[in-house]
Motif scaffolding. Structure first.
Motif, mmCIF file in Angstrom:
data_model
loop_
_atom_site.group_PDB
_atom_site.id
_atom_site.type_symbol
_atom_site.label_atom_id
_atom_site.label_comp_id
_atom_site.label_asym_id
_atom_site.label_seq_id
_atom_site.Cartn_x
_atom_site.Cartn_y
_atom_site.Cartn_z
ATOM 1 N N LEU A 126 39.159 -29.860 56.874
ATOM 2 C CA LEU A 126 39.609 -30.334 55.731
ATOM 3 C C LEU A 126 39.018 -31.835 55.849
ATOM 4 N N ALA A 127 39.279 -32.639 56.888
ATOM 5 C CA ALA A 127 38.831 -33.811 57.143
ATOM 6 C C ALA A 127 37.383 -34.027 56.732
ATOM 7 N N ALA A 128 36.788 -33.305 57.635
ATOM 8 C CA ALA A 128 35.260 -33.621 57.492
ATOM 9 C C ALA A 128 34.871 -33.327 55.948
ATOM 10 N N ARG A 129 35.411 -32.473 55.302
ATOM 11 C CA ARG A 129 35.030 -31.995 53.947
ATOM 12 C C ARG A 129 35.553 -33.115 53.066
ATOM 13 N N LEU A 130 36.615 -33.719 53.263
ATOM 14 C CA LEU A 130 37.127 -34.684 52.247
ATOM 15 C C LEU A 130 36.229 -35.888 52.583
ATOM 16 N N LEU A 131 35.851 -36.460 53.707
ATOM 17 C CA LEU A 131 35.326 -37.309 54.123
ATOM 18 C C LEU A 131 33.419 -37.410 53.683
ATOM 19 N N ARG A 132 33.287 -36.124 53.820
ATOM 20 C CA ARG A 132 31.890 -35.861 53.335
ATOM 21 C C ARG A 132 31.646 -36.134 51.828
ATOM 22 N N ARG A 133 32.761 -35.596 51.109
ATOM 23 C CA ARG A 133 32.832 -35.841 49.489
ATOM 24 C C ARG A 133 32.983 -37.098 49.177
ATOM 25 N N HIS A 134 33.755 -37.768 49.922
ATOM 26 C CA HIS A 134 33.967 -39.344 49.812
ATOM 27 C C HIS A 134 32.544 -40.058 49.851
ATOM 28 N N LEU A 135 31.904 -39.918 51.095
ATOM 29 C CA LEU A 135 30.695 -40.519 51.282
ATOM 30 C C LEU A 135 29.369 -40.104 50.228
ATOM 31 N N ASP A 136 29.461 -38.818 49.859
ATOM 32 C CA ASP A 136 28.519 -38.475 49.137
ATOM 33 C C ASP A 136 28.537 -39.058 47.584
ATOM 34 N N GLU A 137 29.780 -39.407 47.164
ATOM 35 C CA GLU A 137 30.154 -40.086 45.954
ATOM 36 C C GLU A 137 29.544 -41.410 46.007
ATOM 37 N N ALA A 138 29.986 -42.187 47.237
ATOM 38 C CA ALA A 138 29.518 -43.687 47.443
ATOM 39 C C ALA A 138 28.083 -43.570 47.444
ATOM 40 N N GLU A 139 27.415 -42.706 47.992
ATOM 41 C CA GLU A 139 25.906 -42.680 47.955
ATOM 42 C C GLU A 139 25.308 -42.762 46.617
ATOM 43 N N ASP A 140 25.965 -41.940 45.857
ATOM 44 C CA ASP A 140 25.674 -41.778 44.233
ATOM 45 C C ASP A 140 25.639 -43.174 43.595
ATOM 46 N N ARG A 141 26.758 -43.813 43.996
ATOM 47 C CA ARG A 141 27.069 -45.155 43.218
ATOM 48 C C ARG A 141 26.029 -46.171 43.686
ATOM 49 N N ILE A 142 25.821 -45.983 44.952
ATOM 50 C CA ILE A 142 25.075 -47.105 45.659
ATOM 51 C C ILE A 142 23.881 -47.237 45.198
ATOM 52 N N LEU A 143 23.113 -45.605 45.371
ATOM 53 C CA LEU A 143 21.801 -45.827 45.098
ATOM 54 C C LEU A 143 21.383 -45.917 43.547
ATOM 55 N N THR A 144 22.270 -45.545 42.708
ATOM 56 C CA THR A 144 22.171 -45.640 41.211
ATOM 57 C C THR A 144 22.223 -47.425 41.010
ATOM 58 N N ALA A 145 22.998 -47.941 41.654
ATOM 59 C CA ALA A 145 23.132 -49.441 41.464
ATOM 60 C C ALA A 145 21.835 -50.320 42.145
ATOM 61 N N LEU A 146 21.449 -49.937 43.286
ATOM 62 C CA LEU A 146 20.068 -50.415 43.719
ATOM 63 C C LEU A 146 18.967 -50.117 42.972
ATOM 64 N N ARG A 147 18.851 -49.131 42.239
ATOM 65 C CA ARG A 147 17.806 -48.878 41.405
ATOM 66 C C ARG A 147 17.625 -49.889 40.342
ATOM 67 N N ARG A 148 18.773 -50.405 39.931
ATOM 68 C CA ARG A 148 18.722 -51.458 39.087
ATOM 69 C C ARG A 148 18.399 -52.946 39.534
ATOM 70 N N HIS A 149 18.379 -53.030 40.996
ATOM 71 C CA HIS A 149 18.395 -54.396 41.518
ATOM 72 C C HIS A 149 16.883 -54.779 41.818
ATOM 73 N N ALA A 150 16.583 -56.122 41.157
ATOM 74 C CA ALA A 150 15.310 -56.570 41.379
ATOM 75 C C ALA A 150 14.777 -56.605 42.790
ATOM 76 N N VAL A 151 15.585 -56.998 43.687
ATOM 77 C CA VAL A 151 14.864 -56.959 45.104
ATOM 78 C C VAL A 151 14.832 -55.769 45.947
ATOM 79 N N VAL A 152 14.944 -54.598 45.216
ATOM 80 C CA VAL A 152 14.859 -53.392 46.035
ATOM 81 C C VAL A 152 13.381 -53.134 46.164
ATOM 82 N N ALA A 153 12.685 -52.770 47.218
ATOM 83 C CA ALA A 153 11.048 -52.436 47.116
ATOM 84 C C ALA A 153 11.218 -50.915 46.771
#
Length: 219
Positions: free
Chosen positions: A192-219
């Motif tokens: 359960l700990a691994a599953r909760l942490l993986r979901r927690h990180l998957d959601e963070a990944e989605d937020r960060i990558l979506t934000a980075l796509r809007r950022h001008a310094v990203v190559a």
């Protein structure tokens, strides 16, 4: 009176750590040009330890070497960001599963303060980093914990770069998710700990990558 000078290896490590910290904290931002002499003055050292630090950081892809021009802080590649976050999403849940099995009761009790948070956005980054590092270290595998800590620190840089465009990041919800992970660990339920942490990180990944796509310094 004899004055003990720092050893060359200690000096090199200190300069490396200071420069790396400035990059990860975005005091030196992606694309910034770096010059050995200016960095030597910044850290009050000679150019030799600066040159070695730059070489180490280029191997970590935090510094880009520009032939005949010097150095710059490496731009953020979406591909590298995605690879980093996905690696983190594999490694940290494995550490959590181990922690549920091998961590001492006192180690798990030490996670209790992470159920609460008060402070600024920058304070939250430090709090979040400390929580994830503590879970990784509780897994008992030093190499895995060191690798996880490096990924966590580099992910913090991605958050700082993308903070203005970061949507859906609710600190109260994230703190509650940390609490649920602590509950699973204290119940010794590694799956359960691994599953909760993986979901927690998957959601963070989605937020960060979506934000980075809007950022001008990203190559």
């Amino acid at each position: 009176m004899n004055v003990r000078l720092p050893s060359p290896s200690l000096l090199r490590d200190n300069v490396y750590a200071a420069l790396r910290a400035d990059i990860l904290a975005c005091h030196l931002t992606p694309g910034d040009e770096l010059h050995e002499q200016e960095l030597a003055e910044r850290y009050a050292v000679s150019r030799s330890p600066v040159r070695e630090a730059l070489a180490r950081l280029s191997r970590e892809r935090l510094i880009a070497v520009q032939p005949r021009q010097g150095y710059r802080v490496a731009p953020v590649s979406l591909g590298d960001a995605e690879a980093l976050l996905r690696f983190r999403g594999v490694l940290e849940p494995a550490c959590a599963a181990d922690a549920a099995r091998v961590a001492t009761d006192s180690q798990l009790a030490g996670l209790e303060p992470f159920r609460r948070f008060e402070g600024s956005a920058e304070d939250f980054i430090a709090y979040n980093r400390a929580f994830h590092a503590a879970v990784a270290e509780a897994g008992g595998n030093r190499r895995m914990a060191e690798a996880a800590r490096d990924l966590i620190e580099q992910a913090d840089r991605l958050v700082r770069i993308s903070l203005a465009n970061l949507k859906g990041r609710d600190p109260e919800r994230l703190v509650a998710e940390h609490g649920a992970i602590v509950d699973a660990l204290r119940a010794r339920d590694g799956r359960l700990a691994a599953r909760l942490l993986r979901r927690h990180l998957d959601e963070a990944e989605d937020r960060i990558l979506t934000a980075l796509r809007r950022h001008a310094v990203v190559a």
